[in-house]
Write a protein that holds these residues in place. Structure first.
Motif, PDB file in Angstrom:
ATOM      1  N   UNK B  36       0.831  -1.198   0.000  1.00  0.00           N
ATOM      2  CA  UNK B  36       0.000   0.000   0.000  1.00  0.00           C
ATOM      3  C   UNK B  36       0.863   1.245   0.000  1.00  0.00           C
ATOM      4  N   UNK B  37       0.396   2.270  -0.676  1.00  0.00           N
ATOM      5  CA  UNK B  37       1.163   3.512  -0.732  1.00  0.00           C
ATOM      6  C   UNK B  37       1.230   4.139   0.656  1.00  0.00           C
ATOM      7  N   UNK B  38       2.450   4.364   1.141  1.00  0.00           N
ATOM      8  CA  UNK B  38       2.596   4.943   2.475  1.00  0.00           C
ATOM      9  C   UNK B  38       3.453   6.195   2.464  1.00  0.00           C
ATOM     10  N   UNK B  39       4.484   6.173   1.609  1.00  0.00           N
ATOM     11  CA  UNK B  39       5.482   7.226   1.672  1.00  0.00           C
ATOM     12  C   UNK B  39       5.939   7.501   0.252  1.00  0.00           C
ATOM     13  N   UNK B  40       5.637   8.674  -0.244  1.00  0.00           N
ATOM     14  CA  UNK B  40       5.943   8.957  -1.645  1.00  0.00           C
ATOM     15  C   UNK B  40       6.517  10.357  -1.747  1.00  0.00           C
ATOM     16  N   UNK B  41       7.755  10.464  -2.188  1.00  0.00           N
ATOM     17  CA  UNK B  41       8.426  11.759  -2.334  1.00  0.00           C
ATOM     18  C   UNK B  41       8.387  12.578  -1.041  1.00  0.00           C
ATOM     19  N   UNK B  43       6.196  12.498   1.158  1.00  0.00           N
ATOM     20  CA  UNK B  43       4.833  12.742   1.601  1.00  0.00           C
ATOM     21  C   UNK B  43       4.280  11.463   2.212  1.00  0.00           C
ATOM     22  N   UNK B  45       1.407   9.085   3.311  1.00  0.00           N
ATOM     23  CA  UNK B  45       0.035   8.809   2.874  1.00  0.00           C
ATOM     24  C   UNK B  45      -0.583   7.789   3.812  1.00  0.00           C
ATOM     25  N   UNK B  47      -3.883   5.537   4.350  1.00  0.00           N
ATOM     26  CA  UNK B  47      -5.107   5.086   3.692  1.00  0.00           C
ATOM     27  C   UNK B  47      -5.988   4.390   4.711  1.00  0.00           C
ATOM     28  N   UNK B  52      -8.363   9.074   2.539  1.00  0.00           N
ATOM     29  CA  UNK B  52      -6.906   9.052   2.401  1.00  0.00           C
ATOM     30  C   UNK B  52      -6.373  10.373   2.942  1.00  0.00           C
ATOM     31  N   UNK B  54      -2.983  12.892   3.514  1.00  0.00           N
ATOM     32  CA  UNK B  54      -1.587  13.113   3.157  1.00  0.00           C
ATOM     33  C   UNK B  54      -0.985  14.203   4.035  1.00  0.00           C
TER      34      UNK B  54
END
Lengths: 110, 319
Positions: B36-41, B43, B45, B47, B52, B54
């Motif tokens: 699952x998306x948690x940490x992007x750039x 940022x 996240x 969920x 969601x 951020x």
């Protein structure tokens, strides 16, 4: 360092070539970095092989540089859309992204 | 799917298709599945079942630590209301490098903090001949950040997917060159997806003209966002509604009269009118009280600031 070498071998990034006439060699170097996760804990140790690109000159040694990046607006829009449609967002990470670039570097040892 | 050099995120409704896609990517390239998306750039996240979220909590704490503001008192709003600064004032000079580092670090925070957009844009206009008042403004932004590290944008699950834009400007807000700041906010559902606060490149002669310039910038962004949404197969064919509190701008966008005060507004005037005629955008009037985008144009009073922040979908969630 070993996983980087493996990755480079797997992606067949490198081949041995002759130095084209009139060009210079670029030296390479290993850069070590500790990566942290979002809680500040040590995630992994990373070794990266970099070419000392600063020895190159635009127009002389290379002409085009391009890396694909997404705008922050787009990222937020995807997140908002996923929330609206009740979707889950997943994430993948490419190991050694830059070794996929077709670069005609000629390296020399490390 | 969105790609940022070597990180990519993807989403969709079909579980089978998604796992097929993932497996084929894993097979083809050397990738790690981060689930699952948690940490992007940078940022974070979150969920959850209700939506969601951020935020950039970790980055914010890092900035506070770096500039030694961890122990400072927090304040309720990032900028004192009615606050004005100008370029040529007298006072003790401050370390430019320090200030620039501070502004640079704050800038990345605008990725998830629309409430701090105005102050960060304001302080980043001043880069030379800095005096204490500039640094104080920057420090206040940090103090505000200190009290609000847990604030996140909340995208509600199953909410409406309509795009709604707000545009506004502060007429001749800059004390020196009398240029206005144009700003816009795009809401999708009930949360903000895109925002901007930027000083206009030209000097305008009337509030209507300044509003026109702002609305044209907003319309451009709207057209682009519609296109992206279409690409993402989000069927939303209707026109983009832009809320604007200047009724003469709205009239001018609909009715092609060129009277003495607007005949010099050339390119932008026609561009916006063109879009209105085609039905791509529609300007609708809204009262000054409901003008969410005020948070990006002027220093507000605390209650107003908090109210608008809530309307943007920014709320506090403890980790």
């Amino acid at each position: 360092m070993n996983s980087e070498i493996k990755s480079i071998e797997k992606n067949k990034t490198w081949t041995f070539t002759e130095l084209p006439a009139g060009t210079k060699k670029i030296r390479v170097k290993w850069v070590y970095k500790t990566k942290y996760d979002e809680n500040g804990k040590i995630d992994k140790y990373k070794a990266r092989l970099v070419a000392k690109g600063y020895s190159q000159k635009y127009g002389v040694d290379y002409t085009e540089v391009f890396a694909l990046v997404a705008r922050m607006d787009t990222v937020r829009m995807i997140i908002a859309l996923a929330a609206h449609k009740n979707w889950m967002i997943s994430q993948l990470d490419v190991k050694s992204a830059f070794s996929r670039i077709e670069a005609h570097f000629i390296g020399e040892g490390f | 799917m969105s790609i940022y050099v070597d990180d990519l995120i993807f989403t969709g409704n079909d579980e089978v298709m998604l796992s097929d896609f993932k497996n084929s990517m894993l097979r083809e390239f050397d990738m790690t599945d981060l689930g699952k998306m948690r940490f992007f750039l940078g940022i974070e996240v979150l969920q959850k079942s209700d939506g969601i979220y951020i935020c950039q909590r970790k980055y914010a704490l890092e900035v506070l630590r770096r500039f030694g503001m961890m122990e400072s008192n927090s304040v309720g709003s990032p900028i004192v209301s009615e606050f004005k600064i100008s370029r040529n004032e007298d006072g003790n000079t401050v370390d430019e490098t320090y200030y620039k580092q501070l502004v640079g670090s704050l800038k990345y925070l605008t990725a998830t903090r629309p409430d701090m957009m105005f102050v960060i844009c304001l302080i980043s206009r001043y880069m030379t001949r800095l005096i204490e008042i500039h640094l104080q403004a920057a420090k206040r932004a940090l103090q505000y950040l200190k009290g609000t590290v847990n604030y996140r944008i909340h995208y509600k699950r199953g909410g409406e997917g309509e795009l709604l834009a707000f545009t506004d400007n502060d007429y001749a807000g800059d004390m020196e060159d009398r240029k206005s700041t144009s700003s816009y906010v795009f809401l999708m559902g009930s949360s903000v997806v895109s925002w901007c606060s930027k000083k206009q490149p030209i000097v305008t002669l009337s509030t209507t003209e300044a509003e026109f310039v702002a609305a044209a910038v907003c319309a451009c962004q709207g057209v682009w966002m519609k296109r992206i949404l279409k690409e993402l197969r989000h069927s939303d064919e209707g026109c983009t509604i832009i809320m604007c509190d200047n009724s003469s701008t709205i009239k001018l966008s609909k009715n092609p009269v060129l009277h003495g005060r607007s005949k010099h507004i050339n390119v932008r005037f026609h561009f916006l009118r063109n879009l209105t005629k085609k039905g791509t955008v529609e300007l609708i009037h809204c009262g000054s009280q409901d003008q969410i985008v005020d948070i990006m144009t002027k220093p507000l009073k605390l209650e107003m600031f908090q109210k608008l922040r809530k309307l943007l979908g920014v709320c506090e969630i403890l980790p």
